[in-house]
Design a protein around this motif. Sequence first.
Motif, PDB file in Angstrom:
ATOM      1  N   UNK A 109      35.035 -13.640   8.783  1.00 48.38           N
ATOM      2  CA  UNK A 109      34.131 -14.276   7.833  1.00 48.38           C
ATOM      3  C   UNK A 109      34.149 -13.662   6.460  1.00 48.38           C
ATOM      4  N   UNK A 110      33.471 -14.333   5.549  1.00 48.27           N
ATOM      5  CA  UNK A 110      33.437 -13.896   4.149  1.00 48.27           C
ATOM      6  C   UNK A 110      32.659 -12.597   3.965  1.00 48.27           C
ATOM      7  N   UNK A 111      31.866 -12.206   4.931  1.00 48.68           N
ATOM      8  CA  UNK A 111      31.077 -10.984   4.876  1.00 48.68           C
ATOM      9  C   UNK A 111      31.923  -9.740   5.171  1.00 48.68           C
ATOM     10  N   UNK A 112      33.123  -9.950   5.707  1.00 50.41           N
ATOM     11  CA  UNK A 112      33.967  -8.823   6.112  1.00 50.41           C
ATOM     12  C   UNK A 112      34.929  -8.444   4.989  1.00 50.41           C
ATOM     13  N   UNK A 113      34.783  -7.246   4.410  1.00 51.75           N
ATOM     14  CA  UNK A 113      35.712  -6.861   3.341  1.00 51.75           C
ATOM     15  C   UNK A 113      37.161  -6.792   3.809  1.00 51.75           C
ATOM     16  N   UNK A 170      50.828 -21.689   6.469  1.00 53.12           N
ATOM     17  CA  UNK A 170      49.781 -20.757   6.861  1.00 53.12           C
ATOM     18  C   UNK A 170      48.491 -21.528   7.084  1.00 53.12           C
ATOM     19  N   UNK A 171      47.837 -21.279   8.217  1.00 54.66           N
ATOM     20  CA  UNK A 171      46.541 -21.897   8.534  1.00 54.66           C
ATOM     21  C   UNK A 171      45.620 -20.782   9.018  1.00 54.66           C
ATOM     22  N   UNK A 172      44.419 -20.714   8.447  1.00 60.91           N
ATOM     23  CA  UNK A 172      43.445 -19.693   8.841  1.00 60.91           C
ATOM     24  C   UNK A 172      42.274 -20.355   9.556  1.00 60.91           C
ATOM     25  N   UNK A 173      41.847 -19.753  10.646  1.00 63.37           N
ATOM     26  CA  UNK A 173      40.752 -20.274  11.476  1.00 63.37           C
ATOM     27  C   UNK A 173      39.589 -19.289  11.414  1.00 63.37           C
ATOM     28  N   UNK A 174      38.377 -19.818  11.229  1.00 57.84           N
ATOM     29  CA  UNK A 174      37.175 -18.985  11.171  1.00 57.84           C
ATOM     30  C   UNK A 174      36.028 -19.669  11.909  1.00 57.84           C
ATOM     31  N   UNK A 175      35.098 -18.886  12.459  1.00 58.77           N
ATOM     32  CA  UNK A 175      33.906 -19.498  13.053  1.00 58.77           C
ATOM     33  C   UNK A 175      32.877 -19.894  12.003  1.00 58.77           C
ATOM     34  N   UNK A 176      33.095 -19.533  10.732  1.00 55.63           N
ATOM     35  CA  UNK A 176      32.094 -19.790   9.690  1.00 55.63           C
ATOM     36  C   UNK A 176      32.074 -21.246   9.245  1.00 55.63           C
ATOM     37  N   UNK A 177      30.867 -21.710   8.954  1.00 59.88           N
ATOM     38  CA  UNK A 177      30.665 -23.074   8.492  1.00 59.88           C
ATOM     39  C   UNK A 177      31.252 -23.265   7.082  1.00 59.88           C
ATOM     40  N   UNK A 178      31.480 -24.525   6.672  1.00 58.95           N
ATOM     41  CA  UNK A 178      32.139 -24.807   5.391  1.00 58.95           C
ATOM     42  C   UNK A 178      31.505 -24.138   4.169  1.00 58.95           C
ATOM     43  N   UNK A 194      34.429 -17.613   0.803  1.00 60.68           N
ATOM     44  CA  UNK A 194      35.724 -16.958   0.996  1.00 60.68           C
ATOM     45  C   UNK A 194      36.694 -17.394  -0.093  1.00 60.68           C
ATOM     46  N   UNK A 195      36.708 -18.674  -0.393  1.00 56.79           N
ATOM     47  CA  UNK A 195      37.616 -19.198  -1.422  1.00 56.79           C
ATOM     48  C   UNK A 195      37.260 -18.634  -2.790  1.00 56.79           C
ATOM     49  N   UNK A 196      35.973 -18.530  -3.090  1.00 55.82           N
ATOM     50  CA  UNK A 196      35.545 -17.936  -4.365  1.00 55.82           C
ATOM     51  C   UNK A 196      36.064 -16.505  -4.495  1.00 55.82           C
ATOM     52  N   UNK A 197      36.030 -15.762  -3.404  1.00 53.55           N
ATOM     53  CA  UNK A 197      36.426 -14.354  -3.435  1.00 53.55           C
ATOM     54  C   UNK A 197      37.941 -14.150  -3.406  1.00 53.55           C
ATOM     55  N   UNK A 198      38.668 -15.098  -2.824  1.00 55.52           N
ATOM     56  CA  UNK A 198      40.104 -14.877  -2.580  1.00 55.52           C
ATOM     57  C   UNK A 198      41.018 -15.860  -3.306  1.00 55.52           C
ATOM     58  N   UNK A 199      40.459 -16.982  -3.763  1.00 60.18           N
ATOM     59  CA  UNK A 199      41.262 -18.074  -4.358  1.00 60.18           C
ATOM     60  C   UNK A 199      42.253 -18.657  -3.350  1.00 60.18           C
ATOM     61  N   UNK A 200      41.954 -18.543  -2.064  1.00 59.85           N
ATOM     62  CA  UNK A 200      42.856 -19.057  -1.022  1.00 59.85           C
ATOM     63  C   UNK A 200      43.087 -20.548  -1.211  1.00 59.85           C
ATOM     64  N   UNK A 201      44.359 -20.940  -1.197  1.00 56.24           N
ATOM     65  CA  UNK A 201      44.710 -22.352  -1.364  1.00 56.24           C
ATOM     66  C   UNK A 201      45.258 -22.958  -0.080  1.00 56.24           C
ATOM     67  N   UNK A 202      45.610 -22.125   0.890  1.00 60.14           N
ATOM     68  CA  UNK A 202      46.092 -22.629   2.176  1.00 60.14           C
ATOM     69  C   UNK A 202      44.891 -23.055   3.020  1.00 60.14           C
ATOM     70  N   UNK A 203      45.108 -23.855   4.067  1.00 60.56           N
ATOM     71  CA  UNK A 203      43.980 -24.382   4.841  1.00 60.56           C
ATOM     72  C   UNK A 203      43.141 -23.283   5.507  1.00 60.56           C
ATOM     73  N   UNK A 204      41.834 -23.332   5.239  1.00 56.03           N
ATOM     74  CA  UNK A 204      40.850 -22.515   5.942  1.00 56.03           C
ATOM     75  C   UNK A 204      40.030 -23.490   6.775  1.00 56.03           C
ATOM     76  N   UNK A 205      40.037 -23.287   8.071  1.00 50.18           N
ATOM     77  CA  UNK A 205      39.490 -24.270   8.999  1.00 50.18           C
ATOM     78  C   UNK A 205      38.267 -23.713   9.723  1.00 50.18           C
ATOM     79  N   UNK A 206      37.186 -24.492   9.685  1.00 50.66           N
ATOM     80  CA  UNK A 206      35.971 -24.156  10.440  1.00 50.66           C
ATOM     81  C   UNK A 206      36.181 -24.544  11.893  1.00 50.66           C
TER      82      UNK A 206
END
Length: 197
Positions: A63-67, A90-98, A104-116
Amino acid sequence: MAKLFFLISTLFIHLFLFAQEKPEGLFINSKAPDFKAIDQYGNEIRLKDVLKDSVVVLIFYRGEWSPYCIKYIKTLEDSLQLIKNKGARLIAITPEKPEYISKTIEKTKASYPLVYDKEMKIMKAYAVAFEVDDRTVSRYKNADIDLATANGQKEKVYLPVPAVYIISKKEGTIVYRYFEFDYKKRVSVQEILNNLN
């Protein structure tokens, strides 16, 4: 003080992992379970469709809380073109809601799929989910990290082992796995690249 409390809490999660029945993850040559989910852009991601054209690097993050997770998501974003050059997606899976994926995107600028992973169907299929004990959930909450709310979980709280799988194109089998309970350790981008054919 909050950071110290957070570090102590994460230590308890680490110790708890070894006290409960541990997930083992999927092994090399296992058939990768298909899944269908929505990414941060509202696009439907269907694994078997992606595998028609690309090898898939599938990662699980907490999750976004984990440095540690945020640093890794950012590292992967910075190396994304190298991964694409190897013919992989690349596909990333997380238990966190959208709404937390947005952080997470704000902190990392991730452009690949992040999936709830709603209801943890993907995490369970890939054998990476573990239950977080109530005491640890409370300690996280005292450090302003509400796992149950972030994950949309009510009775029990689960997190994934931050695993990485490389899934072969067309055959859909796992050709590489990195499965490590110590969330501070992450597989290097170079090792991922070395295992992309």
